[in-house]
Enzyme design. Sequence first.
Site, PDB file in Angstrom:
ATOM      1  CB  CYS A 112      -0.981  -0.028   1.171  1.00  0.00           C
ATOM      2  SG  CYS A 112      -2.360   1.123   0.974  1.00  0.00           S
ATOM      3  CG  HIS A 206      -3.570  -3.336   3.438  1.00  0.00           C
ATOM      4  ND1 HIS A 206      -2.589  -2.932   4.323  1.00  0.00           N
ATOM      5  CD2 HIS A 206      -4.029  -2.207   2.850  1.00  0.00           C
ATOM      6  CE1 HIS A 206      -2.475  -1.619   4.292  1.00  0.00           C
ATOM      7  NE2 HIS A 206      -3.340  -1.143   3.395  1.00  0.00           N
ATOM      8  CD  GLU A 208      -1.368  -5.950   5.657  1.00  0.00           C
ATOM      9  OE1 GLU A 208      -1.842  -4.826   5.929  1.00  0.00           O
ATOM     10  OE2 GLU A 208      -0.947  -6.255   4.519  1.00  0.00           O
TER      11      GLU A 208
END
Length: 237
Positions: A112, A206, A208
Amino acid sequence: MAAPLIGVSIQRSVEPSAFGPRESALQVMDYAESIAAAGGRPVILPATERIPDHVLAGIDGLVLSGGGDLSPTMYGAEAGEETYGVSEIRDAFETALVEDAQARGVPVLAICRGLQLINVLRGGTLRLHIDGHWQAVPSEEPEHEVSVVAGSRLAELVGAEAIPVNSYHHQCIDRLGAGLTAVAHAGDVIEAVEDAQHAILAVQWHPEHMAKTSAQNLALFTDLVRRAAHRRERNQS
């Protein structure tokens, strides 16, 4: 041999403490959990005002995390109404991380804000604001698909020409930086770039937050850990 150390950049913010509001290092745990799940050892890299020499010495891989906006002055623009979370200290610290990573051959996964930083440091620019890329559903759920360029490193990792991703950004790449190749898109928005020479993979979403439920997103961290381990072995031989 011990698992590779993966450094994670971390945002600065003023947080409450027993001593009153203080500048703090704050990061969601999803980055560290994803690195650990991929077989790495996560370590945070707080954005200190005084940047240590050889800032990545002993670090095998680097995750540039998400967060607030880069200072628009970095790419010759002025802040708009939607600009938020600017920290020139963090900008300077993470610039040093990128420069040291490239000098040392440390592999990078940029996420990002991290993608945007990589692009700006290569002379690229950003669109100050775009609509429709900040989702209302939980972050572990996808918002849209991105099309992946066949033959790219990203395509090898995710094994598909399109993958579902989440979306939490209000800026995106405008002019692509030097030495970067766009390898994923959502409409006219560049969603991922690569630089094979400097072992950089950068994504606008994202991963994660999706790594626990999406093998494709976990693969980005597994690849970083693998590259980091390979670099360590090569340097120790």
